[in-house]
Structure formats: C-alpha cells, structure tokens
Design a protein around this motif. Structure first.
Motif, PDB file in Angstrom:
ATOM      1  N   UNK A  45     -25.269  -9.382 -15.302  1.00 35.84           N
ATOM      2  CA  UNK A  45     -26.586  -8.755 -15.450  1.00 35.84           C
ATOM      3  C   UNK A  45     -27.415  -9.165 -14.239  1.00 35.84           C
ATOM      4  N   UNK A  46     -27.732  -8.190 -13.386  1.00 30.94           N
ATOM      5  CA  UNK A  46     -28.514  -8.439 -12.182  1.00 30.94           C
ATOM      6  C   UNK A  46     -29.928  -7.935 -12.389  1.00 30.94           C
ATOM      7  N   UNK A  47     -30.906  -8.820 -12.307  1.00 28.13           N
ATOM      8  CA  UNK A  47     -32.302  -8.424 -12.412  1.00 28.13           C
ATOM      9  C   UNK A  47     -32.843  -8.024 -11.050  1.00 28.13           C
ATOM     10  N   UNK A  48     -33.612  -6.938 -11.014  1.00 34.63           N
ATOM     11  CA  UNK A  48     -34.212  -6.455  -9.770  1.00 34.63           C
ATOM     12  C   UNK A  48     -35.714  -6.401  -9.977  1.00 34.63           C
ATOM     13  N   UNK A  49     -36.463  -7.196  -9.189  1.00 34.40           N
ATOM     14  CA  UNK A  49     -37.902  -7.321  -9.408  1.00 34.40           C
ATOM     15  C   UNK A  49     -38.661  -7.070  -8.109  1.00 34.40           C
ATOM     16  N   UNK A  50     -39.964  -6.844  -8.251  1.00 35.13           N
ATOM     17  CA  UNK A  50     -40.835  -6.606  -7.102  1.00 35.13           C
ATOM     18  C   UNK A  50     -42.057  -5.828  -7.540  1.00 35.13           C
TER      19      UNK A  50
END
Length: 330
Positions: A45-50
C-alpha cells in the motif's frame, strides 16, 4: 525484495496552453506531472500525499492512461501501457482499476448497482451470464452491502454506501493494482473510518496492491506501507510510512506533518506549526532549481542552481534536498 508490479519511469504529463481565436498558437504547458520515477511492489500500500494542485490526481489518471503521458513509461506487470494499443489497454483493465474521489460523479445514475457490477464481468467475460447474479451478490457482500440493494440506483444510497459500490466495481475483476484517488475525503469522519478499515481488510485478505492518494497524513500513516510526497509534479520524499511521517526529512514534508492536528489540546497548544511563505509556484512556469526553494525556510543560493535528485535519507528512504545532512532534527 519482490519484483515491482507497477513501475513509473520519468513520467511526465503536460497540458498544452493555446492562445488565439482563429489561429491557435502554443503559449506554454502546465507541467502537472514532471518526471516521476516510482515502483510499487506486489501487496504493497503506497500512500501519495501533497497539497492540492501538486499533481496527485493527474498521476493517478496517467497510471491508468486515462490521461496520456507526455514522456516516460508506465509498466504494469511487464507490459508498457504507454505504448499499448486500445485493445491492449482494455485488456489491462482487468489488472488495473481505480476508485474515484466522488462516488456520485463516477457512478452512472441510470444504472442500478447490479448493472454497474455486472458490466465489467460481461465486458471482460469473467464468468457466464448465468453466474453473474451470484458473482454480483458475492462482491456486494464483500464490501458490506446487502444483496437486496442490487436493484437500487446510486441516488438512493448515502455517500458511504456509494463509495462501497465504487469499491465493489473496482474489485469485480480481481485486479492486481487499485488506484484510490482520495476515496474518503468527501465522507464524514465516522464513515471515513469504516471505508479505511474496509480497504485495509481487502488489501490484507485479497493481497491487493493499492496506491492510496490523500491529503490527511494521519490517514495515510494508518493504511500505508510506504509514503511518497509530491510537490509541483515531482516526488520530493519517499520511504516507510512511519519513518516519513514521524521523522520527515524534506522541509516540505516537515511542513505537511506539522499541520496534522493532535487530539490533545495541551499538546496541540505547545506544538510548533511550520507556516510556509507564499503560495505554491505555478506549474506553467516553475522556479529554477529546487521547485520548493521560494517557500523553504532552509533555502540557500545553491538551491536555485539545479533540481536536486532523490538521495538516500536513511534506511529505504530518499529525499530531494541538497541540505539533508545539514538540517536540524525533525
């Protein structure tokens, strides 16, 4: 380490800006995604934030080729999607699905739940027509929906139930990778917890690979194995979720983490909030060198010279900052 199931190699997605009424001329480009290199392992599970506008949703749509790439390659399970034909892209949909942010906008209001879930099964010939009803019932139960709701329309459900339908549609083909674009941001807090727990159970039970896009870093920490932080179309930090959020290396990540609210008023009052100066630069004309340097409290003249590459920042961690060894502890 298992071989990556999804790879992005220097992916760029630019949108042309045209001016003129009768004669159109090229006036520039919006660099929504500007050179992303990333790999996702099976079952991760890869979280992508910004921040809003940093390119997260465009990257999600580029992965699925809903938005064409300007440059670079997207490789799914050894297949180059950026060079695939229309038929090959259709076949890849069995392995790659998406959960959109607004379930009401992504569901066809003229189709019942049964029709919505049966359509991918029939298009991809997953089962015989006589088996579709049983398969739809099984999928609905898997996401916590009673099969008796199969003949209802999207407007007859709550927001949380509609998102469960959207998740069920994504699961219908037993995909290898699911991209979830802020799937809980439009929901109440209590419903967010239910959907997050559902996604976590599905990932664990079905060995799904999930790219989870969100603004809330506390949510990302809860569900993700690794976290990638985006700023102005680029990855600026990448590493294990606990390490990135508990001890951020990049100045931008530090600012994001400082904005996470703490439920204890005494602790919250004593925390130091990092307030970034100014607004994010325009992706039409990004600044030279490190894109973050106009807002960075640690910027020096060298930051304006060239974009910093991702460099080691600890065990299995990378950050794009030339001052990594000089910054005070986070």
């Amino acid at each position: 380490m298992p071989e990556a199931i999804l790879e992005l190699r220097d992916v760029k997605t630019h949108f042309a800006i045209q001016q003129g009424f009768l004669v159109k001329r090229h006036a520039g480009s919006v660099r929504a995604v500007d050179g992303v290199t990333l790999s996702v392992r099976p079952g991760e599970v890869l979280g992508l934030v910004g921040e809003s506008g940093c390119g997260k949703s465009t990257l999600a749509r580029t992965i699925l080729q809903l938005v064409p790439t300007t440059a670079g390659t997207v490789i799914l399970n050894g297949r180059n999607l950026t060079a695939a034909t229309r038929a090959e892209l259709l076949a890849s949909r069995r392995d790659l699905q998406m959960i959109f942010q607004d379930p009401y906008a992504s569901l066809n209001p003229r189709m019942t739940v049964f029709a919505t879930l049966a359509e991918p099964l029939l298009v991809h010939r997953v089962c015989r027509r006589s088996e579709v009803a049983a398969r739809v019932s099984e999928i609905m139960q898997r996401v916590g929906l009673a099969p008796r709701f199969a003949q209802k329309y999207p407007h007859e459900f709550s927001g949380g139930q509609r998102q469960r339908i959207a998740i069920a549609r994504a699961l219908a083909l037993n995909p290898k990778v699911i991209v979830a674009d802020e799937p809980v941001s439009a929901l109440d807090v209590s419903i967010q917890a239910q959907i997050l727990n559902l996604l976590a159970e599905l990932c664990s039970g079905m060995k799904l690979t999930l790219i989870f896009i969100a603004h809330d870093l506390s949510v990302v920490r809860h569900i993700s194995d690794r976290v990638a932080v985006m700023y102005l179309g680029k990855i600026v930090e990448l590493g294990p979720a606990a390490a990135v959020i508990d001890h951020p290396a990049h100045p931008y990540t530090r600012a994001l983490v400082s904005a996470i609210p703490v439920p204890d008023p005494a602790i919250e009052r004593g925390r130091l909030r990092i307030v970034l100066a100014g607004d994010p630069p325009s992706p039409i004309n990004p600044p030279a060198g490190c894109a973050f340097h106009p807002r960075c409290p640690f910027a020096i003249e060298a930051c304006k010279a060239a974009p910093p590459p991702l460099s080691p920042a600890g065990p299995a961690r990378e950050a794009a900052c030339i001052r990594l060894g000089e910054l005070p502890p986070s």
